[in-house]
Design a protein around this motif. Structure first.
Motif, PDB file in Angstrom:
ATOM      1  N   SER A  54       0.868  -1.284   0.196  1.00  9.92           N
ATOM      2  CA  SER A  54      -0.105   0.125  -0.451  1.00  9.92           C
ATOM      3  C   SER A  54       0.936   1.128   0.299  1.00  9.92           C
ATOM      4  N   GLN A 103       1.651   1.985  -3.216  1.00  9.28           N
ATOM      5  CA  GLN A 103       1.084   2.296  -4.651  1.00  9.28           C
ATOM      6  C   GLN A 103       0.550   1.207  -5.541  1.00  9.28           C
ATOM      7  N   LYS A 106      -1.424  -2.286  -7.177  1.00  6.91           N
ATOM      8  CA  LYS A 106      -2.643  -1.933  -7.225  1.00  6.91           C
ATOM      9  C   LYS A 106      -3.372  -3.057  -7.871  1.00  6.91           C
ATOM     10  N   GLU A 110      -5.222  -4.940   0.329  1.00  6.55           N
ATOM     11  CA  GLU A 110      -5.027  -3.357   0.186  1.00  6.55           C
ATOM     12  C   GLU A 110      -5.470  -2.157   0.260  1.00  6.55           C
ATOM     13  N   GLY A 111      -6.648  -2.739  -0.678  1.00  9.32           N
ATOM     14  CA  GLY A 111      -7.759  -1.958  -0.386  1.00  9.32           C
ATOM     15  C   GLY A 111      -8.421  -1.700   0.538  1.00  9.32           C
ATOM     16  N   TYR A 137      -5.643   0.912   1.584  1.00 14.98           N
ATOM     17  CA  TYR A 137      -6.377   2.703   0.710  1.00 14.98           C
ATOM     18  C   TYR A 137      -7.642   3.153   1.609  1.00 14.98           C
ATOM     19  N   GLU A 150      -5.380   9.586  -0.730  1.00 11.01           N
ATOM     20  CA  GLU A 150      -5.103   8.661  -1.282  1.00 11.01           C
ATOM     21  C   GLU A 150      -3.788   8.856  -2.763  1.00 11.01           C
TER      22      GLU A 150
END
Ligand code: FAD
Length: 431
Positions: free
Chosen positions: A103, A106, A108, A154-155, A158, A169
């Motif tokens: 995270s 970043q 994704k 990780e979602g 965030y 973010e």
């Protein structure tokens, strides 16, 4: 309020049913060959991925690639995953650590298929006949399973970054409002958000991420621990200027860029605070605190010390800081002031070089490395909560001493400024 509400283990529990017994058995059977070929596999994997998918290069630390640390770390992680796939609960600490690190950089959901494709092809290309269709199918399922756990966790992280008061973010511009020399090698940078918004609370011990321009027009990211206590109007990082270690190697890129090119008024891109190494000031059943830092490893430890003195008044704290010599010793004046104001704080400094005058400095100072005998002579109550951070030999030494003393793993907390698996401390992989 906790910065993140649910940990990786919760995500695990919900997903565990998804792997079949056959997949588990096949993946587990590949553990020995992965142990043997792991580094060859991961070397091939990174080379392959960077040539097929150069867009992911900025997500990785090139110095760790050059030293081989990253390849070793990934090989260890893959082996640990294969060996523990029938008992994944034991990996939840490692998964939380990876999710926090991802995270900060970043990572994704769209990055996972890139890694997966290159990893599976590398398994085929390196393991040859040992990687029959069945093995590839099982590893494909196992990879997807782990990727889903990480993507979900990780979602959550965030969302938590973005929804915290003052949170955001991605990367956000900050101004440098103060730059201060702390030692011959360490400089502090005080950062304030350009939009004037308030800052989110962080947990003492956590780190932020800086993203700076690279020479090739791309960007480079590095983590820096927050060295001040939470609830200030700034984030403070304290950065050691990394010199090259061999005549051929370049100086450390980001640390030298910060020292040389970043001044008061400069703008830096900053990612939100994160990390699973922190002092939980709300924890019940608190033991005495022992904080041990070596060199620039002082940064998260100082934040923890400041928070503990503020939030846990009268709580016994032993603080040990090891340095090469007095010139490289950062924050000495601050720590001495704190020690003179707080009777519950006991401070010891340790220098690996002899004093220039040849005279032992004072009773709270020793010469040499941090060794078991030194810790034994300083720490009055060994049944303590330990927090430590520093270079690899220091980390391994302190960890081994604590293990010898029978300190439960729940009382041992550490941060390491490189890939964690490089430490080869079993705890990070199997607890
Ligand atoms: P890099 O460019 O990454 O180089 C690092 C080393 O590798 C140098 O010695 C360099 O000479 C060598 N090297 C680079 N390229 C090559 C090559 N091509 N061939 C051979 N050798 C090479 N650091 C701090 O100072 N303060 C902190 O508070 C702090 N907190 C951290 C917190 C975390 C969680 C982590 C993971 C790291 C932290 N770090 C901290 C370390 C920081 O993130 C950087 O790793 C550090 O500043 C060095 O980065 P750099 O870009 O200057 O050096």
């Amino acid at each position: 309020t906790p910065l993140y509400s649910s940990a990786a283990s919760d995500v695990y529990k919900r997903q565990l049913f998804m792997l079949s017994a056959k997949t588990i058995a096949i993946v587990k059977s590949t553990a020995p060959i992965l142990k043997e070929q792991g580094e060859a596999l991961t070397k091939h994997f990174y080379k392959r991925m960077f040539s097929h998918n150069p867009e992911v290069i900025p997500l990785f630390n090139s110095a760790h690639q050059m030293s081989g640390m990253q390849q070793k770390a990934l090989a260890e992680a893959i082996c640990a995953y294969a060996a523990n796939i029938d008992n994944l609960g034991v990996l939840s600490t490692a998964v939380e650590l990876i999710a926090q690190k991802h995270s900060s950089l970043q990572i994704k959901p769209e990055h996972y298929p890139i890694v997966g494709e290159n990893l599976l092809s590398s398994i085929q290309e390196v393991l040859g006949e040992a990687a029959c269709d069945e093995v590839i199918k099982a590893w494909s399922e196992a990879y997807e399973f782990l990727a889903n756990i990480l993507i979900e966790r990780e979602g959550q992280i965030y969302n938590e970054y973005a929804s915290n008061r003052g949170g955001w973010e991605g990367f956000k511009p900050f101004h440098v409002i103060k730059k201060e020399r702390e030692s011959s090698v360490i400089t502090s940078f005080y950062l304030s958000p350009k939009d004037g918004n308030s800052l989110p609370l962080f947990k003492p011990g956590q780190y932020i991420t800086l993203r700076v321009p690279a020479l090739n027009g791309s960007t480079i990211m590095r983590n820096y621990s927050l060295s001040d206590k939470p609830s200030q109007n700034w984030f403070r990082i304290s950065v050691k200027r990394e010199a090259s270690t061999t005549p051929e190697a370049p100086n450390g890129y980001v640390s030298n860029f910060l020292h040389d090119d970043i001044k008061v008024g400069s703008c830096l891109e900053v990612g939100p605070p994160c990390g699973e190494f922190f002092l939980d000031v709300y924890k019940k059943d608190r033991k005495p605190l022992v904080l041990i830092a070596a060199g620039v490893g002082i940064t998260p430890i100082l934040s923890i010390l400041l928070a503990a003195l503020h939030d846990l008044p009268d709580h016994p704290i032993t603080f040990i800081h090891a340095n090469l010599n007095e010139d490289t010793h950062a924050f000495k004046k601050l720590i001495n002031e704190l020690a003179s104001r707080h009777v519950n704080l006991k401070v010891h400094y340790c220098y690996s070089e002899l004093s220039k005058t040849g005279i032992l400095r004072d009773s709270s100072t020793s010469t040499g490395f941090v060794k078991a005998a030194l810790l034994e002579s300083i720490i009055e109550d060994r049944n303590a909560d330990y927090y430590f951070c520093g270079p690899k030999p220091f980390m391994l030494g302190v960890y081994a001493d604590l293990q010898r003393w029978g300190i439960p793993l729940s009382q041992i907390h550490f941060e390491f400024f490189g890939p964690r698996q490089e430490l080869e401390i079993h705890q990070t992989l199997t607890v």
